[in-house]
Design a protein around this motif. Structure first.
Motif, PDB file in Angstrom:
ATOM      1  N   HIS A  17       1.630   5.058   0.120  1.00 25.56           N
ATOM      2  CA  HIS A  17       0.986   6.276   0.616  1.00 25.56           C
ATOM      3  C   HIS A  17       1.635   7.486  -0.018  1.00 25.56           C
ATOM      4  O   HIS A  17       2.859   7.542  -0.140  1.00 25.56           O
ATOM      5  CB  HIS A  17       1.129   6.354   2.137  1.00 25.56           C
ATOM      6  CG  HIS A  17       0.607   5.138   2.835  1.00 25.56           C
ATOM      7  ND1 HIS A  17      -0.683   5.022   3.260  1.00 25.56           N
ATOM      8  CD2 HIS A  17       1.211   3.973   3.128  1.00 25.56           C
ATOM      9  CE1 HIS A  17      -0.850   3.835   3.823  1.00 25.56           C
ATOM     10  NE2 HIS A  17       0.285   3.171   3.748  1.00 25.56           N
ATOM     11  N   ASP A  18       0.814   8.453  -0.377  1.00 23.66           N
ATOM     12  CA  ASP A  18       1.315   9.670  -1.010  1.00 23.66           C
ATOM     13  C   ASP A  18       2.287  10.411  -0.106  1.00 23.66           C
ATOM     14  O   ASP A  18       2.063  10.535   1.092  1.00 23.66           O
ATOM     15  CB  ASP A  18       0.145  10.627  -1.288  1.00 23.66           C
ATOM     16  CG  ASP A  18      -0.467  10.299  -2.625  1.00 23.66           C
ATOM     17  OD1 ASP A  18       0.172   9.560  -3.382  1.00 23.66           O
ATOM     18  OD2 ASP A  18      -1.581  10.785  -2.890  1.00 23.66           O
ATOM     19  N   LEU A  19       3.320  10.928  -0.720  1.00 21.39           N
ATOM     20  CA  LEU A  19       4.263  11.781  -0.008  1.00 21.39           C
ATOM     21  C   LEU A  19       3.985  13.194  -0.516  1.00 21.39           C
ATOM     22  O   LEU A  19       4.417  13.556  -1.596  1.00 21.39           O
ATOM     23  CB  LEU A  19       5.682  11.334  -0.359  1.00 21.39           C
ATOM     24  CG  LEU A  19       6.854  11.863   0.418  1.00 21.39           C
ATOM     25  CD1 LEU A  19       6.703  11.602   1.892  1.00 21.39           C
ATOM     26  CD2 LEU A  19       8.131  11.221  -0.083  1.00 21.39           C
ATOM     27  N   PRO A  20       3.219  13.972   0.242  1.00 20.22           N
ATOM     28  CA  PRO A  20       2.743  15.241  -0.292  1.00 20.22           C
ATOM     29  C   PRO A  20       3.889  16.197  -0.614  1.00 20.22           C
ATOM     30  O   PRO A  20       4.854  16.280   0.124  1.00 20.22           O
ATOM     31  CB  PRO A  20       1.895  15.830   0.842  1.00 20.22           C
ATOM     32  CG  PRO A  20       1.823  14.798   1.886  1.00 20.22           C
ATOM     33  CD  PRO A  20       2.831  13.755   1.623  1.00 20.22           C
ATOM     34  N   GLY A  21       3.755  16.852  -1.744  1.00 21.06           N
ATOM     35  CA  GLY A  21       4.741  17.860  -2.122  1.00 21.06           C
ATOM     36  C   GLY A  21       6.019  17.278  -2.706  1.00 21.06           C
ATOM     37  O   GLY A  21       6.926  18.018  -3.041  1.00 21.06           O
ATOM     38  N   LEU A  49       9.125  10.313  -6.923  1.00 20.89           N
ATOM     39  CA  LEU A  49       8.920   9.609  -5.658  1.00 20.89           C
ATOM     40  C   LEU A  49       7.443   9.221  -5.591  1.00 20.89           C
ATOM     41  O   LEU A  49       6.576  10.087  -5.482  1.00 20.89           O
ATOM     42  CB  LEU A  49       9.275  10.513  -4.471  1.00 20.89           C
ATOM     43  CG  LEU A  49      10.765  10.700  -4.240  1.00 20.89           C
ATOM     44  CD1 LEU A  49      10.997  11.564  -3.022  1.00 20.89           C
ATOM     45  CD2 LEU A  49      11.437   9.354  -4.052  1.00 20.89           C
ATOM     46  N   GLN A  81       0.864  -1.165   0.000  1.00 20.11           N
ATOM     47  CA  GLN A  81       0.000   0.000   0.000  1.00 20.11           C
ATOM     48  C   GLN A  81       0.908   1.225   0.000  1.00 20.11           C
ATOM     49  O   GLN A  81       1.607   1.490   0.975  1.00 20.11           O
ATOM     50  CB  GLN A  81      -0.913   0.005   1.225  1.00 20.11           C
ATOM     51  CG  GLN A  81      -2.126   0.872   0.966  1.00 20.11           C
ATOM     52  CD  GLN A  81      -2.874   1.200   2.237  1.00 20.11           C
ATOM     53  OE1 GLN A  81      -2.704   0.560   3.256  1.00 20.11           O
ATOM     54  NE2 GLN A  81      -3.698   2.232   2.151  1.00 20.11           N
ATOM     55  N   ALA A  99       5.433   6.386  -0.048  1.00 17.14           N
ATOM     56  CA  ALA A  99       6.188   5.661   0.971  1.00 17.14           C
ATOM     57  C   ALA A  99       5.365   4.463   1.420  1.00 17.14           C
ATOM     58  O   ALA A  99       4.143   4.459   1.299  1.00 17.14           O
ATOM     59  CB  ALA A  99       6.503   6.567   2.162  1.00 17.14           C
ATOM     60  N   ILE A 100       6.064   3.450   1.924  1.00 20.29           N
ATOM     61  CA  ILE A 100       5.363   2.303   2.487  1.00 20.29           C
ATOM     62  C   ILE A 100       5.759   2.159   3.953  1.00 20.29           C
ATOM     63  O   ILE A 100       6.798   2.639   4.376  1.00 20.29           O
ATOM     64  CB  ILE A 100       5.695   0.979   1.736  1.00 20.29           C
ATOM     65  CG1 ILE A 100       7.221   0.786   1.656  1.00 20.29           C
ATOM     66  CG2 ILE A 100       5.079   0.983   0.363  1.00 20.29           C
ATOM     67  CD1 ILE A 100       7.611  -0.610   1.223  1.00 20.29           C
ATOM     68  N   ALA A 101       4.870   1.490   4.684  1.00 18.66           N
ATOM     69  CA  ALA A 101       5.202   1.130   6.061  1.00 18.66           C
ATOM     70  C   ALA A 101       5.877  -0.226   5.987  1.00 18.66           C
ATOM     71  O   ALA A 101       5.265  -1.219   5.591  1.00 18.66           O
ATOM     72  CB  ALA A 101       3.945   1.061   6.918  1.00 18.66           C
ATOM     73  N   PRO A 160       8.527  15.329  -5.465  1.00 16.39           N
ATOM     74  CA  PRO A 160       8.581  15.259  -6.927  1.00 16.39           C
ATOM     75  C   PRO A 160       7.937  13.975  -7.432  1.00 16.39           C
ATOM     76  O   PRO A 160       7.843  12.987  -6.694  1.00 16.39           O
ATOM     77  CB  PRO A 160      10.078  15.301  -7.233  1.00 16.39           C
ATOM     78  CG  PRO A 160      10.769  14.983  -5.959  1.00 16.39           C
ATOM     79  CD  PRO A 160       9.852  15.409  -4.855  1.00 16.39           C
ATOM     80  N   PRO A 190      10.623   5.316   1.757  1.00 17.43           N
ATOM     81  CA  PRO A 190      10.212   5.984   0.527  1.00 17.43           C
ATOM     82  C   PRO A 190      10.258   5.036  -0.674  1.00 17.43           C
ATOM     83  O   PRO A 190      11.091   4.130  -0.722  1.00 17.43           O
ATOM     84  CB  PRO A 190      11.248   7.101   0.360  1.00 17.43           C
ATOM     85  CG  PRO A 190      11.890   7.245   1.683  1.00 17.43           C
ATOM     86  CD  PRO A 190      11.824   5.903   2.327  1.00 17.43           C
TER      87      PRO A 190
END
Lengths: 121, 609, 143
Positions: free
Chosen positions: C31-35, C40, C29, C43-45, C37, C52
């Motif tokens: 997850h968006d890394l806001p802001g 990228l 899953q 990121a995942i847990a 580029p 990342p």
């Protein structure tokens, strides 16, 4: 004069393997032992130049046997022999006075390098 | 052999003694005939001498011994003169320099000149004395060894090599240390500093017998120095034994708990599992609490340094300032304390430099309000002149003429934190080398806190920092924006509310609403994050927060709720990305990222400009 | 002998050596890394850590295709970070000697060497170069 070695290992297979390597290199195998107690006894009888000592053995393990040998003969040259993954035991043995170590499985060349190095001092 | 461990302890303790000396000296300046104070000062110097001599830091010991002599004189006279205080403070500075040398494993700087009566200038002159130290003796040899990738048991191999090297001479230091190897630290390289009579060639020939070695080199001193500095960042803390007892008890309980859970799982005993999990939750919470306790430090760690700063400032400016600290025993997370050192020093400097005119009082007051700590720096000086700020803000285009006319004084004061904002025409020596208020504000906000500035002309100014107790666990407001989950520390949230689009008006190019009689500019979070536009909704969710000294309403998709989270930074190099201050993994496996608005908005502003 | 994990980026085959890989994550899953580029992906847990995810095809200039549902998590020396790839191929064992490996032409293409394996051209990914590229990217987007 040929150098004299005591081979200590509880497995016949390993003793045979080591015996062949040492013989091929021109060493004289003065005795073999299956456990720590035998090792101590043979050491005092034979006073070898080198002991190849397995660490995990029944009756008495290699580290205790080595400590006993070193307590009576601090100049004893012991190389310990152990399986991969027993690093903490090898380190304990080195702390206790082992000159070097061999990790099983080993190649002839590896064993020869180690024993020649320690025999040279 | 592992002197590194003792060195760390020595440095920590010696630094404490030095700090005590400074405090005592500043106090003695006010009461030069305080026999107890002089005696205490003597004891501090004595302790440093003893420790340094034990560690063979000869220059440090020599200087401490010299101080002891001086203080012994004062003791018999029953007083200390102000020239002597100046001299002793200079000696403490020199001792601090020596500790720094020791920390960086450089040879100790020379103390001869100082003892013979010349007060040293910082810098170049001190470095010249380096070559005479015995530490750079020719018999010291650095050896770098690297094992072949194929070596099966690197730990034992390094240990054998260490023992071999010991036969060649005395091991002064090794990386990794023998202790670490024994504890299972995996390394394929060994760095050794050896005191030996053998030559490089002799050692090389003997080590060549080890075919396990891929590399045998003798690096010049500086390279190792650099690597070591990087390794030396860890610091030590003192932990009370009662706390350690707590830890061991908790560990015991956790082990018991593990067996209970294992048994329950094996028997598929659901109620047993539930009970065990409940217990686990309690134990983890307890453990977390205790670990945080270890990280706590009193504010005094920072404020104890300030009397000296105040004294020096008074000396150079000729002002008379009374300095008071209340609540120095309040405890905060060590990361917060460390980050506060510079901002606090700067604010005190500002107060003396720009606030106090000739005579006055600077006061630091700290207190706790629920799970926040407030630290206030106040002075009874001239205060901030709102007119000057208004003019300056107009000059730099921070405010339009209309805004400048209508803005409240309180909001004006916050503008002094804007980067590049300064109302002092001539920069004095002190503020010139310090950090600006913008840096203070950034530091406070980085910690999840806020900075408030207040002032009354002619009565003084007051800066208040509102800080969380601890940094790692932060209470967050969770926000959703285009499917991303973001968090804003609760301390940064002034208010949340929902408004109908009908309430939104335009003012110039800016969308605004009226909130409590004021115009609040609205910014879309989606737009800031360059996310696609969302659908029009019946109600807009707003988070009111403060960025760059201005209140804004952040329009978000959804307010999710509040939660305590454990914040972790992103690994390098991703930690350098703009607007990223780390994130947290939530219980359901989702990742929440911390929203750092300031850099994002600054970038937008630059683009628009 | 060396073990390689080959994977596709667009139509080209790249590979990493197994010791360079910590784990392959299935159905992650992201997850968006806001802001961040575009290169990228988020990121995942990963075992309690935030790791990342780099959109490798995009970073190396391949057209956006169908991303595969697996990520390669690199060993900690180059990370922690995860690489998003187009398609994964079976592990292969071969002897990576100088004869099989021809040097890469350019220094900026993140290729350590090229090998010809039964007619198939496989590029060995150069993680040091990749890391340098990411460092530059993050510095450009730094605040």
């Amino acid at each position: 004069m040929a150098k004299r070695v005591l081979i200590v290992d509880d497995a016949l297979f390993m003793r045979t393997l080591l015996r062949d390597i040492f013989t091929a290199a021109g060493w004289n195998i003065v005795a073999e032992a299956e456990n720590g107690l035998q090792a101590i006894e043979q050491y005092h009888l034979q006073q070898p130049d080198l002991v190849s000592m397995d660490i995990v053995m029944p009756e008495m393990g290699g580290i205790d046997a080595m400590k006993t040998i070193l307590s009576t003969d601090p100049a004893a040259v012991v190389v310990v022999c152990s399986a991969l993954g027993q690093e903490s035991m090898i380190m304990e043995a080195i702390k206790a006075g082992a000159k070097d170590f061999i990790v099983k499985p080993f190649s002839d060349a590896q064993v020869l390098e180690v024993i020649e190095r320690v025999a040279a001092g | 052999m592992d002197i590194a461990k003792y060195r760390e302890m020595f440095l920590t303790e010696a630094a404490e003694h030095l700090q005590n000396m400074v405090s005592l000296l500043v106090e003695l300046e006010a009461a030069p005939e305080d026999r107890n104070g002089i005696a205490a000062l003597f004891r501090e110097a004595h302790s440093i001498k003893g420790m340094a001599a034990t560690m063979s830091y000869s220059a440090t010991a020599q200087l401490a011994h010299h101080l002891e002599d001086q203080l012994d004189n004062c003791r018999s006279l029953g007083q200390i003169s102000s020239t002597q205080i100046d001299y002793l403070l200079a000696a403490v500075d020199l001792l601090e320099g020596l500790l720094q040398d020791i920390r960086q494993q450089l040879p100790e700087r020379s103390v001869e000149a100082f003892i013979q009566g010349e007060i040293p200038h910082q810098g170049l002159e001190l470095l010249e004395s380096v070559s005479c130290s015995e530490d750079l003796d020719n018999s010291n040899l650095l050896i770098h060894l690297r094992l072949e990738e194929t070596v099966a048991a690197p730990g034992p191999r390094l240990l054998v090599l260490l023992k071999k090297l010991e036969e060649f001479g005395r091991l002064l230091e090794t990386i990794p240390a023998e202790e670490n190897i024994l504890q299972g630290e995996i390394s394929r390289t060994l760095e050794v500093r050896l005191k030996t009579d053998l030559s490089q060639e002799q050692i090389f020939t003997r080590l060549q017998k080890y075919s396990e070695l891929a590399e045998i080199t003798f690096p010049p001193e500086q390279i190792v120095e650099k690597q070591r500095k990087q390794q030396a960042v860890t610091t030590t803390v003192r932990v009370g034994t009662d706390l350690l007892d707590h830890f061991i008890n908790l560990t015991g309980e956790l082990i018991t708990n593990r067996y209970c859970l294992q048994t329950a799982a094996a028997e598929r005993n659901w109620s047993g599992l539930n009970e065990g999990l409940g217990q686990l939750a309690r134990l983890v919470k307890n453990l977390h609490h205790q670990v945080l306790q270890v990280r706590m430090m009193p504010l005094a760690t920072v404020t104890d340094r300030l009397p000296r700063t105040v004294r020096d400032l008074c000396r150079s400016s000729g002002k008379e300032v009374e300095f008071v600290v209340d609540g120095a025993s309040i405890e905060l997370d060590r990361a917060i304390i460390e980050a506060l050192t510079d901002p606090l020093t700067h604010m005190v400097r500002n107060a003396i430099d720009h606030g106090i005119e000739q005579q006055g009082r600077v006061r630091i007051k700290a207190w706790r309000e629920r799970d926040q700590v407030l630290i206030q720096i106040s002075d009874n000086g001239r205060g901030i002149d709102p007119e000057k700020i208004r003019q300056r803000a107009l000059q730099c285009g921070l405010l339009s003429p209309v805004q400048a006319e209508n803005i409240r004084d309180y909001d004006l004061y916050q503008l002094i934190c804007h980067p590049g904002f300064s109302t002092v025409e001539e920069i004095t020596e002190t503020s010139g080398r310090g950090v600006g208020m913008d840096v203070v504000k950034t530091a406070v906000e980085r910690l999840g806190g806020i900075l408030m500035i207040d002032s009354v002309a002619g009565e003084g100014s007051r800066m208040t920092m509102k800080l969380p107790l601890s940094v790692a666990i932060v209470r967050m407001l969770l926000i959703e924006s285009a499917g991303s989950l973001l968090g804003l520390p609760i301390t940064r949230v002034l208010q949340t509310l929902e408004v109908s689009p009908a309430e939104v008006r335009t003012s110039g190019k800016q969308l605004v609403i009226t909130l409590q009689g004021e115009l609040l500019p609205l910014l879309s979070l989606r737009k800031i994050l360059r996310q696609p536009k969302g659908q029009v909704k019946k109600l807009l969710s707003l988070v009111v927060t403060e960025v760059l000294g201005r209140k804004i309403g952040l329009v978000v998709d959804r307010l999710v709720g509040q939660q305590e989270v454990f914040v972790q930074g992103l690994p390098a190099p991703f930690d350098r990305l703009r607007g990223n201050n780390g994130g947290a993994i939530l219980g359901d496996g989702r990742i929440m990222f911390l929203l750092d608005l300031q850099p994002l908005l600054e970038k937008r502003r630059k683009k628009e400009a | 002998m060396n073990q390689l994990l080959p994977f596709k980026l667009g139509t080209e085959v790249y590979a990493l050596e197994l010791p360079e890989i910590q784990e392959v994550v299935e159905n992650p899953q992201i997850h968006d890394l806001p802001g961040a580029p575009e290169t990228l992906a988020g990121a995942i847990a990963f075992h309690g850590r935030i790791v990342p995810v780099v959109d490798l095809p995009l970073l190396l200039g391949f057209p956006a295709g169908n991303r595969f549902d697996r990520l390669i998590v690199l060993s900690d020396r180059h990370g922690p970070m995860a690489l998003w790839i187009d398609q994964m191929c079976p592990i292969m064992t071969l002897n990576l000697s100088h004869e099989t490996l021809s040097q890469s032409s350019s220094e900026a293409d993140c290729i350590r060497g090229v090998l010809n394996c039964r007619g198939e051209i496989i590029s060995l990914l150069d993680l040091d170069q990749l890391q340098a590229k990411l460092e530059q990217l993050c510095a450009e987007n730094g605040g």
